[in-house]
Design a protein around this motif. Structure first.
Motif, mmCIF file in Angstrom:
data_model
loop_
_atom_site.group_PDB
_atom_site.id
_atom_site.type_symbol
_atom_site.label_atom_id
_atom_site.label_comp_id
_atom_site.label_asym_id
_atom_site.label_seq_id
_atom_site.Cartn_x
_atom_site.Cartn_y
_atom_site.Cartn_z
ATOM 1 N N TYR A 119 72.705 38.162 27.152
ATOM 2 C CA TYR A 119 74.174 38.182 27.083
ATOM 3 C C TYR A 119 74.709 36.756 27.007
ATOM 4 O O TYR A 119 75.565 36.432 26.167
ATOM 5 C CB TYR A 119 74.751 38.904 28.304
ATOM 6 C CG TYR A 119 76.261 38.841 28.401
ATOM 7 C CD1 TYR A 119 77.048 39.857 27.869
ATOM 8 C CD2 TYR A 119 76.897 37.761 29.009
ATOM 9 C CE1 TYR A 119 78.441 39.801 27.946
ATOM 10 C CE2 TYR A 119 78.285 37.689 29.085
ATOM 11 C CZ TYR A 119 79.053 38.714 28.556
ATOM 12 O OH TYR A 119 80.425 38.643 28.627
ATOM 13 N N SER A 120 74.190 35.895 27.874
ATOM 14 C CA SER A 120 74.662 34.506 27.905
ATOM 15 C C SER A 120 74.263 33.748 26.649
ATOM 16 O O SER A 120 75.062 32.987 26.087
ATOM 17 C CB SER A 120 74.104 33.789 29.141
ATOM 18 O OG SER A 120 74.581 34.380 30.329
ATOM 19 N N LEU A 121 73.025 33.937 26.185
ATOM 20 C CA LEU A 121 72.562 33.216 24.998
ATOM 21 C C LEU A 121 73.357 33.622 23.763
ATOM 22 O O LEU A 121 73.689 32.776 22.920
ATOM 23 C CB LEU A 121 71.070 33.480 24.778
ATOM 24 C CG LEU A 121 70.123 32.895 25.835
ATOM 25 C CD1 LEU A 121 68.681 33.278 25.524
ATOM 26 C CD2 LEU A 121 70.269 31.378 25.928
ATOM 27 N N ILE A 122 73.671 34.914 23.649
ATOM 28 C CA ILE A 122 74.497 35.363 22.522
ATOM 29 C C ILE A 122 75.919 34.830 22.678
ATOM 30 O O ILE A 122 76.554 34.411 21.704
ATOM 31 C CB ILE A 122 74.491 36.901 22.421
ATOM 32 C CG1 ILE A 122 73.089 37.403 22.075
ATOM 33 C CG2 ILE A 122 75.493 37.382 21.362
ATOM 34 C CD1 ILE A 122 72.951 38.919 22.119
ATOM 35 N N TRP A 172 72.279 33.944 15.063
ATOM 36 C CA TRP A 172 71.334 34.855 14.418
ATOM 37 C C TRP A 172 69.983 34.857 15.141
ATOM 38 O O TRP A 172 69.306 35.888 15.194
ATOM 39 C CB TRP A 172 71.168 34.507 12.944
ATOM 40 C CG TRP A 172 70.420 33.233 12.664
ATOM 41 C CD1 TRP A 172 70.956 31.985 12.520
ATOM 42 C CD2 TRP A 172 69.007 33.087 12.506
ATOM 43 N NE1 TRP A 172 69.972 31.054 12.273
ATOM 44 C CE2 TRP A 172 68.761 31.705 12.246
ATOM 45 C CE3 TRP A 172 67.935 33.964 12.534
ATOM 46 C CZ2 TRP A 172 67.485 31.194 12.037
ATOM 47 C CZ3 TRP A 172 66.656 33.463 12.331
ATOM 48 C CH2 TRP A 172 66.441 32.094 12.087
ATOM 49 N N VAL A 173 69.609 33.714 15.724
ATOM 50 C CA VAL A 173 68.347 33.642 16.476
ATOM 51 C C VAL A 173 68.443 34.475 17.747
ATOM 52 O O VAL A 173 67.526 35.233 18.089
ATOM 53 C CB VAL A 173 67.988 32.180 16.810
ATOM 54 C CG1 VAL A 173 66.757 32.123 17.718
ATOM 55 C CG2 VAL A 173 67.740 31.387 15.532
ATOM 56 N N ALA A 174 69.553 34.348 18.468
ATOM 57 C CA ALA A 174 69.739 35.118 19.704
ATOM 58 C C ALA A 174 69.739 36.620 19.415
ATOM 59 O O ALA A 174 69.129 37.407 20.154
ATOM 60 C CB ALA A 174 71.038 34.707 20.385
ATOM 61 N N LEU A 175 70.417 37.019 18.342
ATOM 62 C CA LEU A 175 70.449 38.441 17.982
ATOM 63 C C LEU A 175 69.068 38.919 17.531
ATOM 64 O O LEU A 175 68.664 40.049 17.848
ATOM 65 C CB LEU A 175 71.475 38.681 16.883
ATOM 66 C CG LEU A 175 72.944 38.493 17.289
ATOM 67 C CD1 LEU A 175 73.855 38.574 16.073
ATOM 68 C CD2 LEU A 175 73.349 39.528 18.340
ATOM 69 N N LEU A 176 68.349 38.067 16.809
ATOM 70 C CA LEU A 176 67.007 38.437 16.359
ATOM 71 C C LEU A 176 66.068 38.628 17.540
ATOM 72 O O LEU A 176 65.288 39.586 17.576
ATOM 73 C CB LEU A 176 66.466 37.363 15.418
ATOM 74 C CG LEU A 176 65.066 37.628 14.838
ATOM 75 C CD1 LEU A 176 65.084 38.892 13.974
ATOM 76 C CD2 LEU A 176 64.586 36.427 14.032
ATOM 77 N N SER A 189 62.814 42.103 20.631
ATOM 78 C CA SER A 189 62.419 42.500 21.983
ATOM 79 C C SER A 189 62.532 44.003 22.176
ATOM 80 O O SER A 189 61.618 44.641 22.708
ATOM 81 C CB SER A 189 63.285 41.780 23.025
ATOM 82 O OG SER A 189 63.045 40.401 23.022
ATOM 83 N N CYS A 190 63.653 44.563 21.729
ATOM 84 C CA CYS A 190 63.856 46.009 21.859
ATOM 85 C C CYS A 190 62.782 46.781 21.104
ATOM 86 O O CYS A 190 62.275 47.810 21.584
ATOM 87 C CB CYS A 190 65.239 46.394 21.353
ATOM 88 S SG CYS A 190 66.600 45.790 22.372
ATOM 89 N N TYR A 191 62.433 46.279 19.918
ATOM 90 C CA TYR A 191 61.401 46.950 19.129
ATOM 91 C C TYR A 191 60.037 46.860 19.801
ATOM 92 O O TYR A 191 59.333 47.867 19.941
ATOM 93 C CB TYR A 191 61.341 46.333 17.731
ATOM 94 C CG TYR A 191 60.114 46.786 16.965
ATOM 95 C CD1 TYR A 191 60.033 48.073 16.430
ATOM 96 C CD2 TYR A 191 59.013 45.938 16.809
ATOM 97 C CE1 TYR A 191 58.897 48.493 15.755
ATOM 98 C CE2 TYR A 191 57.880 46.351 16.131
ATOM 99 C CZ TYR A 191 57.826 47.630 15.611
ATOM 100 O OH TYR A 191 56.702 48.057 14.959
#
Length: 238
Positions: free
Chosen positions: A81-84, A158-162, A167-169
């Motif tokens: 959350y913070s990184l995004i 884009w890195v944070a979202l990636l 991770s979820c995958y």
């Protein structure tokens, strides 16, 4: 009395997770990483104590998952959350307000992973999908690296979202990953484990705390390489 000892250790894991979460909310990722480590130590020893004292129970299993949900699920979700949030600063108030909540997808994926693990009979000697502590260690180390870096103030959005999506995958994928449990210490049967341990030691000596993110990446890549080698060897045998 001894049957309460493993559950007490599990509660110490949960306590460490709560403290780590509090530090993560303050974006003190170094302290969050420290308390996460303590929680993982307790997470290891609760199962060890239960087996040693021969007091394993369904209650202990459920309590362990609930503790892991905080230490290895909610804490990395808060870090993401913070990184995004750091990365959304240039994109306007609406994006900055709402998009960071995508980081908690890690928490949801961790919850699903933990629930699935409890009923999966295939994961005694190896893992299917990335274990939640390994995923949390990677994310907390990335948070630590961003906090300590002098040359960046935030990851690119884009890195944070990636990282979040990958991770979820990985948490819920069908990717086989080797376990560090040793049935014996023969080199032939445990070659991949010895390679990983040696590589981890070299990375730690070279990069200190920052090495943990690289160690998790090495763990995934070595597992993929081991799977490809086994499949190739199996096909050649056939």
């Amino acid at each position: 009395m001894k049957k309460f000892i493993p559950n007490l250790i599990t509660l110490l894991n949960l306590s460490c997770g709560i403290v780590a979460l509090r530090f993560a909310m303050d974006q003190a990722f170094d302290m969050a990483l420290l308390w996460f480590f303590l929680g993982i130590v307790f997470d290891f020893f609760d199962g060890f104590a239960a087996r040693w004292l021969k007091v394993t129970s369904p209650l202990g299993l459920q309590l362990d998952s609930l503790a892991d949900m905080v230490t290895s699920g909610l804490v990395p979700g808060q870090v993401m959350y913070s990184l995004i949030s750091f990365g959304t600063a240039p994109y306007g108030d609406a994006v900055h307000l709402f998009l960071p909540f995508a980081g908690y997808l890690v928490t949801l994926a961790s919850a699903y992973r933990l629930a699935r693990f409890n009923i999966d009979t295939r994961q005694h000697d190896s893992f299917i999908g990335l274990p939640t502590p390994a995923n949390a260690l990677f994310i907390l180390t990335v948070g630590y690296m961003v906090q300590k870096a002098q040359y960046i103030s935030a990851l690119p959005l884009w890195v944070a979202l990636l990282i979040t999506l990958v991770s979820c995958y990985l948490l819920n994928s069908n990717l086989p990953l080797f376990s560090l449990k040793f049935k014996d210490f023969s080199l032939k049967k445990n070659a991949i484990k010895y390679i990983f341990l040696l590589l981890s030691l070299v990375l730690l000596l070279c990069f200190q705390i920052n090495a943990f993110a690289l160690i998790i990446l090495a763990y995934i890549l070595l597992s993929i390489g081991s799977n490809l080698f086994k499949n190739k060897d199996k096909n050649e045998t056939i």
